[in-house]
Design a protein around this motif. Sequence first.
Motif, PDB file in Angstrom:
ATOM      1  N   LYS A 242       0.863  -1.194   0.072  1.00 31.57           N
ATOM      2  CA  LYS A 242      -0.079   0.055   0.009  1.00 31.57           C
ATOM      3  C   LYS A 242       0.813   1.243   0.184  1.00 31.57           C
ATOM      4  CE  LYS A 242      -4.180   0.224   2.671  1.00 31.57           C
ATOM      5  NZ  LYS A 242      -4.723   0.265   3.914  1.00 31.57           N
ATOM      6  N   ASP A 243       2.085   1.143   0.830  1.00 33.79           N
ATOM      7  CA  ASP A 243       2.721   2.295   0.768  1.00 33.79           C
ATOM      8  C   ASP A 243       4.249   2.436   0.171  1.00 33.79           C
ATOM      9  OD1 ASP A 243       3.575   0.690   2.842  1.00 33.79           O
ATOM     10  OD2 ASP A 243       3.631   2.133   4.369  1.00 33.79           O
ATOM     11  N   GLY A 244       4.699   1.105  -0.406  1.00 34.21           N
ATOM     12  CA  GLY A 244       5.933   1.156  -0.918  1.00 34.21           C
ATOM     13  C   GLY A 244       6.204  -0.254  -1.348  1.00 34.21           C
ATOM     14  N   TYR A 245       7.477  -0.888  -1.214  1.00 34.16           N
ATOM     15  CA  TYR A 245       7.711  -2.099  -1.724  1.00 34.16           C
ATOM     16  C   TYR A 245       8.468  -3.084  -0.793  1.00 34.16           C
ATOM     17  CZ  TYR A 245       7.305  -0.233  -6.412  1.00 34.16           C
ATOM     18  OH  TYR A 245       6.851   0.212  -7.668  1.00 34.16           O
ATOM     19  N   ILE A 246       8.217  -4.351  -0.679  1.00 35.85           N
ATOM     20  CA  ILE A 246       8.630  -5.206   0.192  1.00 35.85           C
ATOM     21  C   ILE A 246       9.493  -5.993  -0.584  1.00 35.85           C
ATOM     22  CG2 ILE A 246       6.545  -6.681  -0.040  1.00 35.85           C
ATOM     23  CD1 ILE A 246       6.922  -7.233   3.216  1.00 35.85           C
ATOM     24  N   SER A 247      10.501  -6.865   0.083  1.00 31.90           N
ATOM     25  CA  SER A 247      11.365  -7.889  -0.575  1.00 31.90           C
ATOM     26  C   SER A 247      11.275  -9.181   0.389  1.00 31.90           C
ATOM     27  CB  SER A 247      12.977  -7.313  -0.418  1.00 31.90           C
ATOM     28  OG  SER A 247      13.040  -6.312  -1.467  1.00 31.90           O
ATOM     29  N   PHE A 248      10.932 -10.112  -0.166  1.00 33.63           N
ATOM     30  CA  PHE A 248      10.737 -11.397   0.525  1.00 33.63           C
ATOM     31  C   PHE A 248      11.376 -12.603  -0.490  1.00 33.63           C
ATOM     32  CE2 PHE A 248       6.639 -10.430  -1.264  1.00 33.63           C
ATOM     33  CZ  PHE A 248       6.239 -11.533  -1.853  1.00 33.63           C
ATOM     34  N   THR A 249      11.490 -13.542   0.113  1.00 33.80           N
ATOM     35  CA  THR A 249      11.682 -14.838  -0.826  1.00 33.80           C
ATOM     36  C   THR A 249      11.120 -16.160  -0.195  1.00 33.80           C
ATOM     37  OG1 THR A 249      14.000 -13.863  -1.108  1.00 33.80           O
ATOM     38  CG2 THR A 249      13.722 -16.229  -1.768  1.00 33.80           C
ATOM     39  N   ILE A 250      10.848 -17.060  -1.006  1.00 38.23           N
ATOM     40  CA  ILE A 250       9.810 -18.114  -0.682  1.00 38.23           C
ATOM     41  C   ILE A 250      10.545 -19.397  -1.393  1.00 38.23           C
ATOM     42  CG2 ILE A 250       7.744 -19.181  -0.665  1.00 38.23           C
ATOM     43  CD1 ILE A 250       7.589 -16.241   0.547  1.00 38.23           C
ATOM     44  N   ASN A 251      11.346 -20.051  -0.602  1.00 37.84           N
ATOM     45  CA  ASN A 251      12.051 -21.286  -1.293  1.00 37.84           C
ATOM     46  C   ASN A 251      11.676 -22.549  -0.818  1.00 37.84           C
ATOM     47  OD1 ASN A 251      13.750 -19.972  -3.184  1.00 37.84           O
ATOM     48  ND2 ASN A 251      15.425 -19.510  -1.532  1.00 37.84           N
ATOM     49  N   VAL A 256       6.479 -21.883   1.219  1.00 39.50           N
ATOM     50  CA  VAL A 256       5.289 -21.682   0.132  1.00 39.50           C
ATOM     51  C   VAL A 256       3.997 -21.947   0.782  1.00 39.50           C
ATOM     52  CG1 VAL A 256       4.318 -22.924  -1.935  1.00 39.50           C
ATOM     53  CG2 VAL A 256       6.983 -22.628  -1.745  1.00 39.50           C
ATOM     54  N   LYS A 257       3.817 -23.025   1.568  1.00 39.22           N
ATOM     55  CA  LYS A 257       2.256 -23.188   2.107  1.00 39.22           C
ATOM     56  C   LYS A 257       2.324 -21.977   3.079  1.00 39.22           C
ATOM     57  CE  LYS A 257       1.901 -28.146   2.265  1.00 39.22           C
ATOM     58  NZ  LYS A 257       1.875 -28.076   0.778  1.00 39.22           N
ATOM     59  N   LEU A 268      -4.289 -22.670  -3.905  1.00 39.37           N
ATOM     60  CA  LEU A 268      -3.327 -23.186  -4.467  1.00 39.37           C
ATOM     61  C   LEU A 268      -2.197 -24.317  -3.592  1.00 39.37           C
ATOM     62  CD1 LEU A 268      -2.158 -19.766  -6.204  1.00 39.37           C
ATOM     63  CD2 LEU A 268      -3.197 -21.926  -7.503  1.00 39.37           C
ATOM     64  N   LEU A 269      -3.050 -24.407  -2.484  1.00 37.13           N
ATOM     65  CA  LEU A 269      -2.082 -25.231  -1.360  1.00 37.13           C
ATOM     66  C   LEU A 269      -1.820 -26.619  -2.010  1.00 37.13           C
ATOM     67  CD1 LEU A 269      -3.453 -24.079   1.918  1.00 37.13           C
ATOM     68  CD2 LEU A 269      -1.117 -24.058   1.187  1.00 37.13           C
ATOM     69  N   VAL A 310       5.026 -15.770  10.578  1.00 38.23           N
ATOM     70  CA  VAL A 310       5.350 -17.131  10.217  1.00 38.23           C
ATOM     71  C   VAL A 310       6.646 -17.539   9.621  1.00 38.23           C
ATOM     72  CG1 VAL A 310       2.684 -17.320   9.499  1.00 38.23           C
ATOM     73  CG2 VAL A 310       4.456 -16.509   7.861  1.00 38.23           C
ATOM     74  N   ASP A 311       7.626 -16.857  10.131  1.00 34.38           N
ATOM     75  CA  ASP A 311       9.095 -16.786  10.019  1.00 34.38           C
ATOM     76  C   ASP A 311       9.463 -16.998   8.483  1.00 34.38           C
ATOM     77  OD1 ASP A 311      11.461 -17.502  11.121  1.00 34.38           O
ATOM     78  OD2 ASP A 311      11.345 -19.586  10.638  1.00 34.38           O
ATOM     79  N   LEU A 312       8.588 -16.187   7.757  1.00 31.72           N
ATOM     80  CA  LEU A 312       9.081 -16.004   6.365  1.00 31.72           C
ATOM     81  C   LEU A 312      10.102 -14.784   5.976  1.00 31.72           C
ATOM     82  CD1 LEU A 312       5.567 -16.383   4.232  1.00 31.72           C
ATOM     83  CD2 LEU A 312       7.636 -18.071   4.343  1.00 31.72           C
ATOM     84  N   PRO A 313      11.212 -14.842   5.400  1.00 30.69           N
ATOM     85  CA  PRO A 313      12.221 -13.652   5.329  1.00 30.69           C
ATOM     86  C   PRO A 313      11.684 -12.759   4.452  1.00 30.69           C
ATOM     87  CG  PRO A 313      12.919 -15.827   4.367  1.00 30.69           C
ATOM     88  CD  PRO A 313      11.510 -16.227   4.729  1.00 30.69           C
ATOM     89  N   ALA A 314      11.529 -11.414   5.157  1.00 29.79           N
ATOM     90  CA  ALA A 314      11.027 -10.160   4.382  1.00 29.79           C
ATOM     91  C   ALA A 314      11.552  -9.138   5.163  1.00 29.79           C
ATOM     92  CB  ALA A 314       9.529 -10.197   4.572  1.00 29.79           C
TER      93      ALA A 314
END
Lengths: 403, 403
Positions: A242-251, A256-257, A268-269, A310-314
Amino acid sequence: MTFEPLKGIKILDLTAVVVGPVATWRLGQYGAEIIKVENPSGDLMRGLGGLSPTGQHSGAYLHLNRGKRNICLDLKKQGGREICQKLVEWSDVIVANMRPDALERLGLDAQTIRTKYPEKIYCLITGYGTDGPYSGLPTYDSVLQGASGIAGLTMARDGKPVYVPMLICDHVVGEITAGAVMAALMQRHKTGQGASLEIPMFETMAAFVLQEHLAQQSFEPSVGPAGDLRLLSPHNKPVKTKDGYISFTINTDVQVKAFLKITDRTELLNDERFLTVATRAKFVSEWFEIRGAALENKTTDEWLEIFRKVDLPAMPCHTLETLTNDPHLKAVGLINFENHPTEGKTAVIRSTIQVDGEYPSAYSSAAPCGWDTKEILHDLGYSDAEMESLINENATFQFKTEQ
Amino acid sequence: MTFEPLKGIKILDLTAVVVGPVATWRLGQYGAEIIKVENPSGDLMRGLGGLSPTGQHSGAYLHLNRGKRNICLDLKKQGGREICQKLVEWSDVIVANMRPDALERLGLDAQTIRTKYPEKIYCLITGYGTDGPYSGLPTYDSVLQGASGIAGLTMARDGKPVYVPMLICDHVVGEITAGAVMAALMQRHKTGQGASLEIPMFETMAAFVLQEHLAQQSFEPSVGPAGDLRLLSPHNKPVKTKDGYISFTINTDVQVKAFLKITDRTELLNDERFLTVATRAKFVSEWFEIRGAALENKTTDEWLEIFRKVDLPAMPCHTLETLTNDPHLKAVGLINFENHPTEGKTAVIRSTIQVDGEYPSAYSSAAPCGWDTKEILHDLGYSDAEMESLINENATFQFKTEQ
C-alpha cells in the motif's frame, strides 16, 4: 579491540580508482601497514565519487582509502622513481592496477621486481588476462558489466540492458584480490617464497556470473538454456504494498505453504505445480507470477509483521534515504562520524566482521594526496636536505594545509 | 601447478545454498581440505539452480561445491550429532550459515565449540548482526538486495525497484567470508589462538553499498544527496549500435576529447561543462546524455575497432549466449569439461587467479550427497561395524550409484 592478523605486513599500494583501493582497504582492515603512492594529479576517484567540502575527498574515495598512509610521487621524474624503488624494497606486498605496459616502463612490473626480490608478493589486477586477445586493453567497471554479461542478464529479463548502479565488478574483484594476497602470504609463511599474482577482472567476473548462470548449459549435452530462470523471471522483484515495496523470498515447501496462507491463496495449496522445489522449477514462470503479485491491501510494515509471524524472510525495500535510517543499522552503529583533517565531520563505515564479539576498531581516515610524504621519506632514511631537494625538483610533494 | 597455501587446513563445512558454499569453495581453491555436511534432504541448491541430468546437481550447485568431500548426516539423530562432534574435533575451521538458534540446539554454536576448543576458528554467517532488532531473522539473497538498498538504487534510477538477476549478496559475502577466515588463520599462526567470526550479511552489504553511495551524505553538514549521481544516471547504460549494444566508459579528460572526436561531436570539445572531471560532475546529467546517445550508424564490431584505435575502454555487451562464446574466454580456457560421477560430461569453471604465470589446477568435482560418507567415517576411526550400525539407524547415509 584489535584484530590485526596482518600487523607487520607492509603493502605498497600502487592502485587508484576502485578495484585496487578496495583490495588494500580490506588488507588494512586486517592490520596491514599500507603506503599508497599517488601521482600529483591525484587519484581519479577523489573527484569522481561526488562532491566534498574541499572537492578532494569524494565519499567513495574516503571510504575506500581508510587506513593508508599517502605519499605523492611523480613517477615521470627520476627522483620519484627512486623513492618508489625504496618503497618496493621496504614492502612485503606490492599491489598494482596500472596497465602492464606502464608498469614495465617504470620498472615496476612483476618480473623486474621478483627477479630482484623473489620473496616479495606482487599482485597485479588487470582488465583481461595476459594470454588472450583482449590482453592489455583498458577497462572500467561498466565495460566489465557489459562484457561479463551482467547487463545482458537484465536484457534477458527486461528486454534492455542496464548496469547495476554500483561499481560492482571493481568492488567484487577488490575483495577477491585481498583474499588472494592473504593466501600468498600464507604460502610465503610456509615456503619463504613470494608469488606473482595476476587477477584479470573480466575472467573473474565472467566466472562469477557463470557459476550461477551457466546453469543448464553446464552439461554436455545441455539440459536447457543458460541462465537461472528464477533469477531471470521478470516477476522476481520487490512487491508493491500500500505504501511502498517489500522484499521477500519463498524457497522451501514449508515457506510456500505459509505464503499462500497469509496471502489468501489457499486454493493453490494442493496445486501440483507448486508442491516441491522440483515442480516449482518446472513451472517457474507461473510460480513467480503468483509470488510477485502486488500486496497493495496492506502497508509494508503490516506485511512485515505478518511475514515475520510465520517466519518468512522479508524486509522493506530500502532507498538510500531509508537505508541510512534503518533501525537495525542505527542500533549496531554501522556508521559513525570522525573529524577528517580537511573535510571536517565525516562518516566512517566500520568493519562488519565481528571477531570474538567485537568489531575491530576503525583505522585512520583517508589521507589527502601527499599527506604523509615527509614522514614516509624520513622512515625510508632520507635526510632533511635530500627531502627538500626532491620536493624542490617536484619529484615528490608534501600536502600543505595552506595549499 | 599447485598453489595450496591452505594445504593441511581442515574445514568443516556446515553450510548450504550459496553464501557459505562460496566461502568454502574459495578456501578449497587455495588448497584447504573441506568436508561438507549435508542433511538427508540435501542442499536446497541442488534443485534450485536449474535442471541437471539426474536433477541432483544444478549448475550452480556444481560450480560452488567443487573441491569438497561430502558426508550425509541426520543431525536430528544422536548418531548423526556424534559424528558431527568428531568432525568438529577433526577440523581447524568450522564455517556455518545455519540460523544461530538451530546451531545452539545442536551444540554447534561458537560458544560451545570454542569453550572446548579455543584454538579453533569458528565462522558464522548470519543474516543480521547479533546486536540489533533484526538479529536472528531468516534471510535470502533477494531480501538482502531489498534491505541493503541495491533494489532501491534501480528505483532511484529507473522509477521502480528490481533485483540484480544474480545472487549478488550471497556471492559477495561468501568471498568476504573466505578472506576473513584466512585472516583468522594468519592470526592463529602467530598467537596459537582461534577466533569466533561472525559475518552479518545485511550489514556487510549495506556497507558495500554505502561505501559507494553514501557519497555527499558522508559529510556533516552534507554537501548534497546520497548516491553517486554518475551511476544513478538513466543515461549510464549500454549504448545501442546498428546490431546490438556496446559498453564503454569515458572518465579522463583525454578520453572525453577522444570520444567527442570519434562520435563527430567536435563542437563540444571546448564546452566548459565537459572540460574537467569537476565540471562533468556538476553537469553529470547533460554529460551522460551525450555519452549515452545511440550509436546506431555502425555495428558493435565497427565501433569496437574505432574505440580501440583511440585507446577508449569498450566491449560488446554480452548476453549469456555470446559470453560463453567470447573469443578471449575461449582463448584463455575459462571453461573446460570433465566427467562427473553422476551427471556425465560437465563444465568446470577454473580459478581466475594466476599464480606465477599459471592457473592452479582444478579440484575435484562437486559430490553427490553422501558420496564420501564411508571414507570420512573410516578416516575418523569408525570400524566397519559401527559404520553399518550408524547407517542402519539412518544417522548417516552413503551415496549409492543404484539409489
